[in-house]
Write an enzyme that holds these catalytic residues in place. Structure first.
Site, PDB file in Angstrom:
ATOM      1  N   SER A  47      45.725  52.201  41.895  1.00  0.00           N
ATOM      2  CA  SER A  47      46.320  51.226  42.806  1.00  0.00           C
ATOM      3  C   SER A  47      47.663  51.742  43.322  1.00  0.00           C
ATOM      4  O   SER A  47      48.352  52.500  42.637  1.00  0.00           O
ATOM      5  CB  SER A  47      46.529  49.891  42.079  1.00  0.00           C
ATOM      6  OG  SER A  47      45.300  49.400  41.597  1.00  0.00           O
TER       7      SER A  47
HETATM    8  N1  SAH Z   1      44.269  49.950  37.525  1.00  0.00           N
HETATM    9  C1  SAH Z   1      43.602  51.207  37.476  1.00  0.00           C
HETATM   10  C2  SAH Z   1      42.173  51.178  38.057  1.00  0.00           C
HETATM   11  C3  SAH Z   1      41.958  50.567  39.372  1.00  0.00           C
HETATM   12  S1  SAH Z   1      40.308  50.815  39.954  1.00  0.00           S
HETATM   13  C4  SAH Z   1      44.392  52.281  38.154  1.00  0.00           C
HETATM   14  O1  SAH Z   1      45.321  51.983  38.899  1.00  0.00           O
HETATM   15  O2  SAH Z   1      44.074  53.448  37.932  1.00  0.00           O
HETATM   16  C5  SAH Z   1      39.398  49.560  39.072  1.00  0.00           C
HETATM   17  C6  SAH Z   1      38.913  50.009  37.728  1.00  0.00           C
HETATM   18  O3  SAH Z   1      38.150  48.930  37.183  1.00  0.00           O
HETATM   19  C7  SAH Z   1      37.981  51.217  37.771  1.00  0.00           C
HETATM   20  O4  SAH Z   1      38.402  52.180  36.849  1.00  0.00           O
HETATM   21  C8  SAH Z   1      36.627  50.634  37.403  1.00  0.00           C
HETATM   22  O5  SAH Z   1      35.775  51.525  36.727  1.00  0.00           O
HETATM   23  C9  SAH Z   1      37.024  49.462  36.509  1.00  0.00           C
HETATM   24  N2  SAH Z   1      36.012  48.414  36.360  1.00  0.00           N
HETATM   25  C10 SAH Z   1      35.202  47.897  37.312  1.00  0.00           C
HETATM   26  N3  SAH Z   1      34.411  46.947  36.786  1.00  0.00           N
HETATM   27  C11 SAH Z   1      34.736  46.858  35.462  1.00  0.00           C
HETATM   28  C12 SAH Z   1      34.262  46.067  34.364  1.00  0.00           C
HETATM   29  N4  SAH Z   1      33.280  45.158  34.511  1.00  0.00           N
HETATM   30  N5  SAH Z   1      34.839  46.254  33.151  1.00  0.00           N
HETATM   31  C13 SAH Z   1      35.827  47.166  32.974  1.00  0.00           C
HETATM   32  N6  SAH Z   1      36.307  47.935  33.963  1.00  0.00           N
HETATM   33  C14 SAH Z   1      35.767  47.800  35.190  1.00  0.00           C
END
Ligand code: SAH
Length: 220
Positions: free
Chosen positions: A69
């Site tokens: 993000s």
């Molecule tokens: N905040 C993090 C990731 C943002 S992207 C950063 O800034 O790096 C959103 C993340 O949520 C991704 O890594 C994706 O794999 C995860 N995600 C999506 N659905 C999910 C779920 N049901 N449970 C856990 N993680 C999930």
């Protein structure tokens, strides 16, 4: 602390301070959030080829179709979660590269973070270890179920978008606690759900853009 990418100008403290100034100018008011963001080396959370762009106000790819993000969204969600008071126990859904996680580790006493993509989490575990962050427990699972064994939380933050938060997750919020997440489909908005003794209240805020919350786990 890791020395990865050290020596290049964009990783300097000065670059970080410029990012903080910009965030302040864009309306981020929580000085605790800003000062902690001033200490976290954001460039080590992205691939080396993108390190020079790590402090720009953009979301960047982190593999497996996911994104880190933007600094603004991380700051904004963190200040909404904190609501000007220290946090005890926080649940994060969507660990990704762990940048938000590293910030939460300094805003809360204990952080629980769930990620569904196994290899992404493996890499993040190493990164947080390198940064000597020790108050984060990470789990490879589908985050929508939450983490009943560690509940209740005074804060829950979700960094992937969905239309509906299941009651099993809302039940894990402490009375007086709050959840911050993006809500919607095509059009998404930041949303806060607060739990009080009477029940839950929801506040819808500015428009945002997140990757979708997906069900199940990815092993490799
Ligand atoms: N905040 C993090 C990731 C943002 S992207 C950063 O800034 O790096 C959103 C993340 O949520 C991704 O890594 C994706 O794999 C995860 N995600 C999506 N659905 C999910 C779920 N049901 N449970 C856990 N993680 C999930």
């Amino acid at each position: 602390m890791s020395v990865r990418h050290s020596g290049i100008g964009m990783t300097s403290q000065r670059t970080r301070l410029r990012m903080i100034e910009r965030l302040r100018g864009q309306g981020i008011a929580d000085e605790v959030v800003l000062s902690v963001m001033g200490t976290i080396p954001r460039h080590i959370f992205v691939e080396e080829a993108l390190a020079s762009r790590a402090y720009e106000d953009v979301a960047l790819p982190i593999n497996y179709g996911q994104t880190i993000s933007s600094p603004w969204i991380v700051a904004r969600m963190s200040e909404l979660l904190r609501a000007n008071s220290d946090l005890e126990k926080v649940l994060e859904i969507g660990t990704g590269c762990g940048y938000q996680t590293a910030l939460l580790a300094q805003l809360a006493q204990k952080v629980y973070s769930i990620e569904r993509i196994g290899p992404l989490l493996t890499r993040t575990r190493v990164r947080l270890q390198e940064l000597q962050i020790r108050n984060v427990y990470m789990k490879h699972a589908d985050g929508l179920r939450g983490l009943t064994e560690a509940a209740p939380f005074d804060g829950i933050i979700m960094t992937a978008v969905t239309t509906h938060i299941p009651t099993t997750l809302l039940d894990q919020l402490m009375v007086g606690g709050r959840m911050v997440f993006p809500k919607g489909t095509q059009k998404q908005n930041l949303c806060i759900i607060e739990r009080n003794s009477q029940g839950y209240t929801e506040t819808v805020l500015e428009e945002v853009n997140f990757v979708p919350l997906l069900a199940g786990v990815v092993k490799k």
